[in-house]
Design a protein around this motif. Sequence first.
Motif, PDB file in Angstrom:
ATOM      1  N   LYS A 320      44.981  32.926  62.076  1.00 38.54           N
ATOM      2  CA  LYS A 320      45.175  34.208  62.776  1.00 38.54           C
ATOM      3  C   LYS A 320      46.623  34.406  63.209  1.00 38.54           C
ATOM      4  CE  LYS A 320      40.545  35.134  64.606  1.00 38.54           C
ATOM      5  NZ  LYS A 320      39.735  35.383  65.811  1.00 38.54           N
ATOM      6  N   THR A 321      47.345  33.311  63.443  1.00 38.32           N
ATOM      7  CA  THR A 321      48.733  33.420  63.924  1.00 38.32           C
ATOM      8  C   THR A 321      49.662  33.989  62.859  1.00 38.32           C
ATOM      9  OG1 THR A 321      49.178  31.127  63.262  1.00 38.32           O
ATOM     10  CG2 THR A 321      48.464  31.509  65.541  1.00 38.32           C
ATOM     11  N   TRP A 322      49.293  33.838  61.577  1.00 38.46           N
ATOM     12  CA  TRP A 322      50.145  34.382  60.505  1.00 38.46           C
ATOM     13  C   TRP A 322      49.412  35.357  59.580  1.00 38.46           C
ATOM     14  CZ3 TRP A 322      47.777  32.930  56.050  1.00 38.46           C
ATOM     15  CH2 TRP A 322      47.030  31.737  56.071  1.00 38.46           C
ATOM     16  N   ILE A 337      55.111  29.389  55.490  1.00 35.98           N
ATOM     17  CA  ILE A 337      54.413  28.667  56.559  1.00 35.98           C
ATOM     18  C   ILE A 337      53.488  27.614  55.946  1.00 35.98           C
ATOM     19  CG2 ILE A 337      52.774  28.891  58.478  1.00 35.98           C
ATOM     20  CD1 ILE A 337      53.849  31.704  58.947  1.00 35.98           C
ATOM     21  N   GLU A 338      53.541  26.424  56.484  1.00 34.67           N
ATOM     22  CA  GLU A 338      52.749  25.321  55.943  1.00 34.67           C
ATOM     23  C   GLU A 338      51.249  25.619  56.057  1.00 34.67           C
ATOM     24  OE1 GLU A 338      52.172  20.503  56.638  1.00 34.67           O
ATOM     25  OE2 GLU A 338      53.754  21.591  57.695  1.00 34.67           O
ATOM     26  N   GLY A 339      50.548  25.451  54.955  1.00 29.57           N
ATOM     27  CA  GLY A 339      49.103  25.659  54.930  1.00 29.57           C
ATOM     28  C   GLY A 339      48.671  27.099  54.717  1.00 29.57           C
ATOM     29  N   SER A 340      49.648  28.029  54.625  1.00 28.38           N
ATOM     30  CA  SER A 340      49.305  29.446  54.453  1.00 28.38           C
ATOM     31  C   SER A 340      48.835  29.728  53.028  1.00 28.38           C
ATOM     32  CB  SER A 340      50.504  30.330  54.789  1.00 28.38           C
ATOM     33  OG  SER A 340      51.532  30.152  53.832  1.00 28.38           O
ATOM     34  N   TYR A 341      48.170  30.845  52.860  1.00 31.35           N
ATOM     35  CA  TYR A 341      47.671  31.301  51.570  1.00 31.35           C
ATOM     36  C   TYR A 341      47.586  32.817  51.639  1.00 31.35           C
ATOM     37  CZ  TYR A 341      43.744  30.543  54.708  1.00 31.35           C
ATOM     38  OH  TYR A 341      42.939  30.515  55.812  1.00 31.35           O
ATOM     39  N   PRO A 342      47.592  33.515  50.505  1.00 30.65           N
ATOM     40  CA  PRO A 342      47.648  34.993  50.527  1.00 30.65           C
ATOM     41  C   PRO A 342      46.412  35.612  51.182  1.00 30.65           C
ATOM     42  CG  PRO A 342      48.162  34.154  48.339  1.00 30.65           C
ATOM     43  CD  PRO A 342      47.636  32.999  49.129  1.00 30.65           C
ATOM     44  N   MET A 343      46.654  36.352  52.273  1.00 32.91           N
ATOM     45  CA  MET A 343      45.615  37.171  52.876  1.00 32.91           C
ATOM     46  C   MET A 343      46.023  38.638  52.793  1.00 32.91           C
ATOM     47  SD  MET A 343      44.210  34.875  56.048  1.00 32.91           S
ATOM     48  CE  MET A 343      42.736  35.866  56.179  1.00 32.91           C
ATOM     49  N   HIS A 344      47.111  38.890  52.084  1.00 30.63           N
ATOM     50  CA  HIS A 344      47.588  40.224  51.728  1.00 30.63           C
ATOM     51  C   HIS A 344      47.918  40.194  50.236  1.00 30.63           C
ATOM     52  CE1 HIS A 344      48.145  40.147  56.090  1.00 30.63           C
ATOM     53  NE2 HIS A 344      48.060  41.475  56.063  1.00 30.63           N
ATOM     54  N   ASP A 345      48.302  41.348  49.682  1.00 30.58           N
ATOM     55  CA  ASP A 345      48.569  41.449  48.236  1.00 30.58           C
ATOM     56  C   ASP A 345      47.330  41.064  47.423  1.00 30.58           C
ATOM     57  OD1 ASP A 345      51.194  42.217  48.771  1.00 30.58           O
ATOM     58  OD2 ASP A 345      51.930  40.157  48.734  1.00 30.58           O
ATOM     59  N   LEU A 346      46.144  41.422  47.946  1.00 34.64           N
ATOM     60  CA  LEU A 346      44.898  41.144  47.236  1.00 34.64           C
ATOM     61  C   LEU A 346      44.636  42.230  46.190  1.00 34.64           C
ATOM     62  CD1 LEU A 346      42.608  40.281  50.317  1.00 34.64           C
ATOM     63  CD2 LEU A 346      44.092  38.740  49.043  1.00 34.64           C
ATOM     64  N   THR A 347      43.638  41.987  45.348  1.00 32.04           N
ATOM     65  CA  THR A 347      43.214  42.972  44.341  1.00 32.04           C
ATOM     66  C   THR A 347      41.836  43.510  44.711  1.00 32.04           C
ATOM     67  OG1 THR A 347      44.453  41.828  42.600  1.00 32.04           O
ATOM     68  CG2 THR A 347      42.719  43.350  41.897  1.00 32.04           C
ATOM     69  N   LEU A 348      41.744  44.811  44.924  1.00 32.31           N
ATOM     70  CA  LEU A 348      40.461  45.430  45.261  1.00 32.31           C
ATOM     71  C   LEU A 348      39.566  45.478  44.027  1.00 32.31           C
ATOM     72  CD1 LEU A 348      38.847  46.979  47.528  1.00 32.31           C
ATOM     73  CD2 LEU A 348      39.678  49.072  46.436  1.00 32.31           C
ATOM     74  N   ILE A 349      38.355  44.956  44.154  1.00 32.28           N
ATOM     75  CA  ILE A 349      37.407  44.962  43.029  1.00 32.28           C
ATOM     76  C   ILE A 349      36.503  46.184  43.108  1.00 32.28           C
ATOM     77  CG2 ILE A 349      35.569  43.683  41.866  1.00 32.28           C
ATOM     78  CD1 ILE A 349      36.735  41.155  43.198  1.00 32.28           C
ATOM     79  N   GLY A 350      36.063  46.506  44.307  1.00 31.57           N
ATOM     80  CA  GLY A 350      35.190  47.671  44.455  1.00 31.57           C
ATOM     81  C   GLY A 350      34.659  47.810  45.875  1.00 31.57           C
ATOM     82  N   VAL A 351      33.837  48.844  46.052  1.00 32.18           N
ATOM     83  CA  VAL A 351      33.254  49.165  47.360  1.00 32.18           C
ATOM     84  C   VAL A 351      31.750  49.346  47.169  1.00 32.18           C
ATOM     85  CG1 VAL A 351      33.159  50.919  49.161  1.00 32.18           C
ATOM     86  CG2 VAL A 351      35.367  50.236  48.245  1.00 32.18           C
ATOM     87  N   VAL A 352      30.977  48.821  48.107  1.00 31.91           N
ATOM     88  CA  VAL A 352      29.512  48.918  48.036  1.00 31.91           C
ATOM     89  C   VAL A 352      28.998  49.528  49.341  1.00 31.91           C
ATOM     90  CG1 VAL A 352      27.351  47.635  47.792  1.00 31.91           C
ATOM     91  CG2 VAL A 352      29.389  46.864  46.563  1.00 31.91           C
ATOM     92  N   SER A 353      28.051  50.459  49.237  1.00 29.11           N
ATOM     93  CA  SER A 353      27.442  51.029  50.445  1.00 29.11           C
ATOM     94  C   SER A 353      25.975  50.627  50.516  1.00 29.11           C
ATOM     95  CB  SER A 353      27.567  52.555  50.446  1.00 29.11           C
ATOM     96  OG  SER A 353      26.706  53.136  49.493  1.00 29.11           O
ATOM     97  N   LEU A 354      25.510  50.405  51.733  1.00 31.44           N
ATOM     98  CA  LEU A 354      24.117  50.001  51.961  1.00 31.44           C
ATOM     99  C   LEU A 354      23.429  50.999  52.876  1.00 31.44           C
ATOM    100  CD1 LEU A 354      25.916  46.970  52.404  1.00 31.44           C
ATOM    101  CD2 LEU A 354      23.659  46.337  51.593  1.00 31.44           C
ATOM    102  N   ASN A 355      22.192  51.292  52.543  1.00 30.45           N
ATOM    103  CA  ASN A 355      21.405  52.236  53.335  1.00 30.45           C
ATOM    104  C   ASN A 355      20.505  51.472  54.299  1.00 30.45           C
ATOM    105  OD1 ASN A 355      20.249  54.721  54.122  1.00 30.45           O
ATOM    106  ND2 ASN A 355      18.529  54.392  52.733  1.00 30.45           N
ATOM    107  N   ASP A 356      20.518  51.892  55.551  1.00 34.36           N
ATOM    108  CA  ASP A 356      19.654  51.295  56.580  1.00 34.36           C
ATOM    109  C   ASP A 356      18.947  52.442  57.294  1.00 34.36           C
ATOM    110  OD1 ASP A 356      18.441  49.625  58.384  1.00 34.36           O
ATOM    111  OD2 ASP A 356      20.235  49.308  59.616  1.00 34.36           O
ATOM    112  N   PRO A 357      17.719  52.754  56.898  1.00 32.40           N
ATOM    113  CA  PRO A 357      17.045  53.946  57.448  1.00 32.40           C
ATOM    114  C   PRO A 357      16.736  53.820  58.925  1.00 32.40           C
ATOM    115  CG  PRO A 357      15.526  52.646  56.103  1.00 32.40           C
ATOM    116  CD  PRO A 357      16.877  52.031  55.934  1.00 32.40           C
ATOM    117  N   PRO A 358      16.746  54.950  59.668  1.00 27.39           N
ATOM    118  CA  PRO A 358      16.389  54.921  61.091  1.00 27.39           C
ATOM    119  C   PRO A 358      14.941  54.473  61.281  1.00 27.39           C
ATOM    120  CG  PRO A 358      17.445  57.004  60.506  1.00 27.39           C
ATOM    121  CD  PRO A 358      17.146  56.296  59.222  1.00 27.39           C
TER     122      PRO A 358
END
Length: 523
Positions: A320-322, A337-358
């Motif tokens: 969380k600090t970086w 930063i030691e131990g860091s890895y990409p949490m930005h510059d990602l590739t978007l694959i897609g978006v999914v929506s879910l229905n939750d009825p009242p």
Amino acid sequence: VANVPEGLLATVTVSLALTAQRMAQKMVLVKNLESVETLGSTSCICSDKTGTLTQNRMTVSHMYFNRKIVDASVNYEMWQLEQKKEKPDDKMEVNYDLNDSAFQNLVEAIILGTYTIFNYDATDEEAKQLYAQMKGIPAASLEGKELSVQDMKEMKARLKVAEEKLPFIRRACKGDASETGLVQFAQAIKDLNQTRKTFPTHVYKNEANKDTECLIPFSSDIKFNMFIRNMEKVQNLSGDMNDNLCIFMKGAPERILNRCSKILIGGQEVEFTDELRNEVNEANAQFGNLGERVLAFARCTLDPSKYTKDSYQFDMKTWKTWGNQKDTKSAQEYADIEGSYPMHDLTLIGVVSLNDPPRLRVDLSVQKCRSAGIKVIMVTGDQPPTAAAIANKVNIIKHPEREFNHMVKDLGMDPDAAWEQSTGIVVHGDELAKMHLSQANLADDDPNKGNYLQRWISKPEVVFARTTPSQKLLIVDACQKAGHVVAVTGDGVNDSPAIKKADIGIAMGSGSDVAKNAADMLL
């Protein structure tokens, strides 16, 4: 009581106990007798959405990938079962292509970006019911009795075998409700266990020589989760990036899209331009307006020359600090930063929506509360369009055309004029956080502290979206300061602090143990 005042204590206690007994007949368990009296004087209900106002039965509804929106409301396994019938339903159609590589990539991301599994543990009560059915005796005759160890074991084994034969969409899952809907959809297309076994979560030995699993679990604070998976299909082929490690991330669209610089189109990772970003945001808004929960999926293939499987120490504790700073735009900013890895510059694959009825008749219940002069406020972690759409369905927002943000953004009205004419408002958690931060220096007893919340809840129709557990506490506190006797209804761990803070906390019987322990009353 007038003649013998000492009898007042016994009279009140008996009255409350009788009321609690009558409520038990209506499937309401009262844990605290005093809450019966509080319930009668409640003037404001702060209700969670998922699992409280809705059924918490998530099913995949729509998908966005490869620059197109696809209706995914028909589960592939259910469609196959329908086709085996003598007269299959012509209206039941599958609108996605299993041979589409973009669709397969999204399904793979769903499986590798989730940790929910199919898991069914038969209860003792279910085992007794099956035993009674097989022996041809009434189930009531076994009440208060225990089956032998051998019979109990056999009944539970039979139930487990029977459950495994059910369609995936009806099978029990262990994990989050949203993920349950995702894996029930994906399992019909790609085997869950086999895919996760082929591409396992990466594990490395830390300095203490203990195994460290490379994953970040979902929380209502960060609103995403992440896995680092080993994509090595062929052993000792570490020179190929596609057979190295890959990050898979799932979460709220606004949290994921801000971390993406590329998007997967036609099997190629292309630049995530403003035009493409607007397309995704439009799809997200469209799904939200239907009252659907939206999740985005992204990935990032790691360079094998830097992120080696045998020696690289991934930072899973202080990320969380970086990796979670709002002003960070690129992974290059923390690459050293030691131990860091990409949490930005990602590739978007897609978006999914879910229905939750009242839930059934919840709209009538809300209307009854309003008729009795009780204010009903929705407090949810979902995004504003989804929250507003569900609030409209359940009568919390009865006049969507007179909602403040709609009048300002869509109708172009002056904010002051819109505020005067509006009857409702949907408040984003980020706006609440910004206003709270601006008053951080004010003393707790300062009358101006929290005045923004008092202003918002003065509207007849109020919805708070994308809220965190700490923000739910602020909302309950503001309602109490406004003179309301506040009831909070919820089912999740994230609702527990607000349930405890309220004048009366109400938990759903189907909810988490933490919420039920914090509550005064169980439905």
